[in-house]
Design a protein around this motif. Sequence first.
Motif, PDB file in Angstrom:
ATOM      1  N   LEU A 191       7.703  -1.781  -6.414  1.00  0.00           N
ATOM      2  CA  LEU A 191       6.552  -2.651  -6.229  1.00  0.00           C
ATOM      3  C   LEU A 191       6.970  -4.104  -6.412  1.00  0.00           C
ATOM      4  O   LEU A 191       6.599  -4.989  -5.654  1.00  0.00           O
TER       5      LEU A 191
ATOM      6  N   PHE B  69       2.119  11.006  -8.943  1.00  0.00           N
ATOM      7  CA  PHE B  69       1.172  11.417  -9.965  1.00  0.00           C
ATOM      8  C   PHE B  69       0.638  12.809  -9.711  1.00  0.00           C
ATOM      9  O   PHE B  69       0.558  13.646 -10.612  1.00  0.00           O
TER      10      PHE B  69
ATOM     11  N   TYR C 247       0.838  -1.200   0.000  1.00  0.00           N
ATOM     12  CA  TYR C 247       0.000   0.000   0.000  1.00  0.00           C
ATOM     13  C   TYR C 247       0.869   1.244   0.000  1.00  0.00           C
ATOM     14  O   TYR C 247       0.559   2.237  -0.655  1.00  0.00           O
TER      15      TYR C 247
ATOM     16  N   TYR D  45       9.747   8.065 -12.633  1.00  0.00           N
ATOM     17  CA  TYR D  45       9.425   7.581 -11.288  1.00  0.00           C
ATOM     18  C   TYR D  45       8.265   6.618 -11.291  1.00  0.00           C
ATOM     19  O   TYR D  45       8.341   5.542 -10.713  1.00  0.00           O
ATOM     20  N   VAL D  46       7.157   7.004 -11.938  1.00  0.00           N
ATOM     21  CA  VAL D  46       5.995   6.121 -11.904  1.00  0.00           C
ATOM     22  C   VAL D  46       6.205   4.926 -12.831  1.00  0.00           C
ATOM     23  O   VAL D  46       5.917   3.791 -12.483  1.00  0.00           O
ATOM     24  N   GLY D  47       6.739   5.193 -14.020  1.00  0.00           N
ATOM     25  CA  GLY D  47       6.827   4.136 -15.014  1.00  0.00           C
ATOM     26  C   GLY D  47       7.957   3.158 -14.791  1.00  0.00           C
ATOM     27  O   GLY D  47       7.872   2.017 -15.224  1.00  0.00           O
TER      28      GLY D  47
ATOM     29  N   VAL E  90       6.540  11.322 -14.465  1.00  0.00           N
ATOM     30  CA  VAL E  90       5.685  10.134 -14.614  1.00  0.00           C
ATOM     31  C   VAL E  90       6.480   8.998 -15.268  1.00  0.00           C
ATOM     32  O   VAL E  90       6.432   7.850 -14.821  1.00  0.00           O
TER      33      VAL E  90
ATOM     34  N   ALA F 117       9.069   3.153  -9.559  1.00  0.00           N
ATOM     35  CA  ALA F 117       8.047   2.616  -8.663  1.00  0.00           C
ATOM     36  C   ALA F 117       7.668   1.192  -9.041  1.00  0.00           C
ATOM     37  O   ALA F 117       7.311   0.395  -8.168  1.00  0.00           O
ATOM     38  N   VAL F 118       7.762   0.870 -10.353  1.00  0.00           N
ATOM     39  CA  VAL F 118       7.476  -0.521 -10.754  1.00  0.00           C
ATOM     40  C   VAL F 118       8.476  -1.456 -10.090  1.00  0.00           C
ATOM     41  O   VAL F 118       8.106  -2.507  -9.561  1.00  0.00           O
TER      42      VAL F 118
ATOM     43  N   ILE G  83       3.072   6.103  -5.474  1.00  0.00           N
ATOM     44  CA  ILE G  83       2.781   6.334  -6.885  1.00  0.00           C
ATOM     45  C   ILE G  83       1.735   7.421  -7.037  1.00  0.00           C
ATOM     46  O   ILE G  83       1.851   8.313  -7.887  1.00  0.00           O
TER      47      ILE G  83
ATOM     48  N   LEU H 253       1.984   1.963  -3.406  1.00  0.00           N
ATOM     49  CA  LEU H 253       0.882   2.445  -4.244  1.00  0.00           C
ATOM     50  C   LEU H 253       0.544   3.899  -3.908  1.00  0.00           C
ATOM     51  O   LEU H 253       0.275   4.713  -4.802  1.00  0.00           O
TER      52      LEU H 253
END
Lengths: 345, 204
Positions: B71, B40, B30, B62-64, B59, B67-68, B36, B33
């Motif tokens: 996770l 965003f 969590y 960091y997100v693409g 994005v 963070a993957v 992320i 998530l």
Amino acid sequence: MSADLIQFFTVNWLGQLIVIVAQCLAVTVPLLVSVAYMTYVDRKVWASIQLRRGPNVVGPFGLLQPFADGLKLVLKETIVPSSANAVLFIIAPMIAFMTALVAWAVVPFDDGWVIADINVGILYLFAISSLGVYGIIIAGWASNSKYAFLGALRSAAQMVSYEVSIGFVLITVLLCVGSLNLSDVVMAQSGGFWHWFFLPLLPMFVIFFVSALAETNRTPFDLPMSEAELVAGFHTEYSAMTFGLFFLGEYANMILLSALGAVLFLGGWMSPIPYAPFTYVPGVVWFALKIAFLLFVFSWTKGTLPRYRYDQLMRLGWKVFLPVSLGWVVLTAAVLQFGGWVPKS
Amino acid sequence: MLLQALAFYVFAAVTVASGAMVVVSRNPVYSVLFLILAFFNAAALFVLIGAEFIAMILVIVYVGAVAVLFLFVVMMLDINLVELREGFLKYLPVGAMIGVVLFAEILLGLGVLGAGSATMTALNKQGAQVLAIDNTRAIGRVLYTQYFYLFQVAGIVLLVAMIGAIVLTLRTRPGVRRQKVGDQINRTKEEAMTVVKVPTRGGV
């Protein structure tokens, strides 16, 4: 009267909202119909490759088959496994489907036919397509099942690996264009198919297409859902419409990457021969034809090639595509610089 | 303008709330998530101030990607929630101190406390000059010219970190059979197969 109307739709916030919603519907509805018929075309193409007939019972030539399938998925029961994380389990397919849809906001269908003509269109597409992995990885974890989880891990590793080479492909194209705006990318290829980027950048076009196969988890890179080892991979535990959203998202993503390929390498809405009878055809038709061609190649590959082994997949991504695309970026930059072809910015 | 202010407050509130949830959540998945979600919304804030290039890069990177991988690692951990809670109070002072230091640095940098404002005004002046072009071009013009060496140094730091990670994890295991694609392709008919005439009922 008409002046009042124009005023209403351009200045009033309610009018603007109506325009935006109408634009979104004008993109989404044809897209969903194409997704439905893409499943049909896919099955027909494999059937032809395997000398079968494919769907031919529901409606004339089986044309109503996608709607029968859709209706079946809607009517079935959505099962949430008792040990699954219910919230994430339900959210995951929504993320997968949504990311496949929002990317269409920047795709130019014709000259000026684009919802958001933003300056960083290519980066936006790249960012959104890199988000698609979350739907899959969250689905795999929330299912609380080993098959789903292994499928999700494979998918995450695969998508992250192939995004790198897609990134370099995008960089090469925008080196040649000098802009991140997708409409500018298309305009830079005006003047017949010999001006399209697929000719000078042919190796990058091939890398782009293969990476697109990997990015959408299609054969020969459908390891995340290889049914022989992982049942159905990340969507093993999904049923009914939650599965349906994954399925629709996968096809929408395929169409999206085909559209991206058409914009970057096949001249977007441009007519292949820039002379009279061909230029009467609206640009959106050319664009649709190019997307259809790339989608056919997607189906063709699926009907022809066997699945990769996982280590071969990683080897191809990191040891072949990454060095080749990196080298091609440097080569392109050098040729543009020393050939004097640097686009004016 | 009102709409923009409203959007700012919504995005800012969600950023702060999800930042808090990163720390507070019991389950590390969590936390990631929520992280992320925070990335965003930070990207959305960048878009609001007109820095669309930075927003997209945030994005994508960091997100693409980052963070993957987070996770990826966190999902594979064998999580013991009780043990995780035990460490919370122990690390709270250290975490709070780092937070205070970072916040103070931002305040100093912005010139709220009187110092450092000179750099900010200089930067703002530069910003005003290049405002006529979009910020992708603006960054491109200074990044590879004025800040070329800093850019290269940043790249070398990342390269060193990457080599370090490889050195730490690289191990040669004996007895592993690897696929050698070159050898496979170089096989010829002569060396790979022999034609045997098998007499009828004789067997091989």
